[in-house]
Design a protein around this motif. Structure first.
Motif, PDB file in Angstrom:
ATOM      1  N   CYS A  32      43.784   9.333  19.472  1.00  0.00           N
ATOM      2  CA  CYS A  32      44.890   8.623  20.109  1.00  0.00           C
ATOM      3  C   CYS A  32      44.649   8.434  21.599  1.00  0.00           C
ATOM      4  O   CYS A  32      45.073   7.437  22.185  1.00  0.00           O
ATOM      5  CB  CYS A  32      46.197   9.376  19.887  1.00  0.00           C
ATOM      6  N   LEU A  60      51.860   6.355  22.695  1.00  0.00           N
ATOM      7  CA  LEU A  60      50.675   7.041  22.193  1.00  0.00           C
ATOM      8  C   LEU A  60      49.485   6.596  23.022  1.00  0.00           C
ATOM      9  O   LEU A  60      48.483   6.144  22.505  1.00  0.00           O
ATOM     10  CB  LEU A  60      50.433   6.689  20.718  1.00  0.00           C
ATOM     11  N   TRP A 101      48.704  12.079  23.547  1.00  0.00           N
ATOM     12  CA  TRP A 101      48.636  12.843  22.299  1.00  0.00           C
ATOM     13  C   TRP A 101      47.473  13.824  22.292  1.00  0.00           C
ATOM     14  O   TRP A 101      47.561  14.895  21.703  1.00  0.00           O
ATOM     15  CB  TRP A 101      48.513  11.901  21.108  1.00  0.00           C
ATOM     16  N   ASP A 154      44.049  17.494  16.809  1.00  0.00           N
ATOM     17  CA  ASP A 154      43.760  16.604  15.686  1.00  0.00           C
ATOM     18  C   ASP A 154      44.042  15.149  16.033  1.00  0.00           C
ATOM     19  O   ASP A 154      43.729  14.251  15.266  1.00  0.00           O
ATOM     20  CB  ASP A 154      44.596  16.999  14.465  1.00  0.00           C
ATOM     21  N   TRP A 155      44.680  14.900  17.181  1.00  0.00           N
ATOM     22  CA  TRP A 155      45.047  13.549  17.586  1.00  0.00           C
ATOM     23  C   TRP A 155      44.167  13.035  18.734  1.00  0.00           C
ATOM     24  O   TRP A 155      44.591  12.186  19.521  1.00  0.00           O
ATOM     25  CB  TRP A 155      46.510  13.512  18.007  1.00  0.00           C
ATOM     26  N   ASN A 201      47.951  17.796  20.574  1.00  0.00           N
ATOM     27  CA  ASN A 201      47.407  18.257  19.300  1.00  0.00           C
ATOM     28  C   ASN A 201      45.944  17.852  19.217  1.00  0.00           C
ATOM     29  O   ASN A 201      45.617  16.674  19.307  1.00  0.00           O
ATOM     30  CB  ASN A 201      48.207  17.635  18.150  1.00  0.00           C
ATOM     31  N   HIS A 214      50.002   5.360  14.838  1.00  0.00           N
ATOM     32  CA  HIS A 214      50.716   6.621  14.931  1.00  0.00           C
ATOM     33  C   HIS A 214      49.706   7.757  14.743  1.00  0.00           C
ATOM     34  O   HIS A 214      48.610   7.541  14.234  1.00  0.00           O
ATOM     35  CB  HIS A 214      51.819   6.699  13.869  1.00  0.00           C
ATOM     36  N   PRO A 215      50.013   8.964  15.138  1.00  0.00           N
ATOM     37  CA  PRO A 215      49.062  10.077  15.000  1.00  0.00           C
ATOM     38  C   PRO A 215      48.620  10.261  13.558  1.00  0.00           C
ATOM     39  O   PRO A 215      49.433  10.117  12.652  1.00  0.00           O
ATOM     40  CB  PRO A 215      49.891  11.284  15.467  1.00  0.00           C
ATOM     41  N   GLY A 216      47.279  10.557  13.295  1.00  0.00           N
ATOM     42  CA  GLY A 216      46.250  10.696  14.254  1.00  0.00           C
ATOM     43  C   GLY A 216      45.439   9.472  14.645  1.00  0.00           C
ATOM     44  O   GLY A 216      44.285   9.633  15.046  1.00  0.00           O
ATOM     45  N   CYS A 217      45.977   8.270  14.575  1.00  0.00           N
ATOM     46  CA  CYS A 217      45.354   7.084  15.167  1.00  0.00           C
ATOM     47  C   CYS A 217      43.952   6.826  14.611  1.00  0.00           C
ATOM     48  O   CYS A 217      43.050   6.388  15.339  1.00  0.00           O
ATOM     49  CB  CYS A 217      45.288   7.221  16.682  1.00  0.00           C
TER      50      CYS A 217
END
Length: 286
Positions: free
Chosen positions: A19, A4, A9, A15-16, A13, A200-203
């Motif tokens: 990350c 990541l 990321w 939204d991430w 996406n 992990h997403p979204g960090c």
């Protein structure tokens, strides 16, 4: 590897974005030379209740989702330490490597460890649940335990690991009761703490990390069980759930504080920096 990192990321996406572009990302490589001794850090506390929950193979990690029942005393709360609020334990997750010399998310002076267990809790004083808390400042705290191999099995961790055969494939789950998570914590009041993110997403950069300064001991047999778990839905694809850790991210001028008093100083001196750090049986010096 569960990568990541920058420019990864964020391209997949929108939204991430954090990350790839966030400045307070986790995990980190802890430099013993730059630790800041904070004499005001109190010991943290995890209530010693037994809990029930559901062990899940998410495809990325072996996870214990904790069911909270206050009337039955089946809940666990984290207080004290660097925390101002009360945090209710939400889940436990385990990260590990294919080989014994790596697997942890956090590093110390470039050194990785075979396993990292994370106890994730949300701020119940300000938020109704974990989903709301992970989107807000001061929303989450994570207690990190770095693993070290031992000749004997960890009886408290074995309560969880022995169910791994029942969740070998992604999406498998099984109920578990009478889990004493307090037994996982080493007998020490010493820890490191810093402000970071979920790994992990979204960090989301909402986490107060507490990294305990003694290891979680685990046997080779227990680690082998974890390495036998698959990250796929059936046995047609033999991909194992190994190396499920995120690489260390830039510190970006953040401060890592500790309540570990340097051995070369007295309490009256109140030193500003820690000169050395011992973790998992390894003495890492400046």
């Amino acid at each position: 590897m569960y990568v990541l990192g920058p420019n990864f990321w964020g391209l997949v996406n929108p939204d991430w974005t954090l990350c790839s572009q966030g400045k307070y990302q986790s995990p980190i490589d802890i430099d013993p030379r730059s630790l800041l001794y904070d004499p005001n850090l109190r010991p943290f506390n995890l209530t010693r209740n037994r809990v029930s929950g559901v062990i899940v193979n998410t495809g990325h990690e072996l996870k214990l989702n904790i069911e909270s029942d206050e009337e039955m005393g089946q809940s666990a709360v984290v207080t004290g330490g660097p925390l101002t609020y009360k945090y209710r334990l939400h889940h436990l997750s385990i990260h590990f490597g294919k080989k014994d010399y790596f697997g942890s998310e956090h590093l110390v002076n470039g050194t990785s460890f075979p396993l990292e267990l994370q106890l994730v809790a949300y701020n119940e004083d300000l938020f109704p649940d974990y989903e709301h808390a992970k989107l807000s400042s001061f929303g989450v705290t994570i207690i990190s335990l770095l693993g070290q191999l031992n000749s004997t099995s960890n009886i408290y961790l074995d309560r969880i690991i022995r169910h791994a055969a029942n969740v070998r494939y992604k999406g498998n789950s099984i109920n578990i009761t009478d889990v004493f998570l307090g037994g996982l914590l080493p007998n020490t009041k010493h820890y490191l703490t810093y402000e970071g993110s979920l790994t992990h997403p979204g960090c989301q950069e909402v986490v107060t990390w507490i990294i305990v300064n003694k290891p979680l001991y685990i046997s080779k047999d227990q680690l082998a069980v974890l390495r036998s778990i698959y990250k796929v839905e059936d046995e047609k694809d033999r991909s194992r759930m190994q190396n499920n850790f995120r690489p260390a991210m830039p510190l970006n001028n953040r401060t890592v504080r500790t309540n570990i008093l340097p051995s070369s100083q007295s309490k009256q001196c109140r030193p500003k920096k820690l000169l050395s750090y011992e973790v998992n049986g390894r003495f890492l010096e400046r």
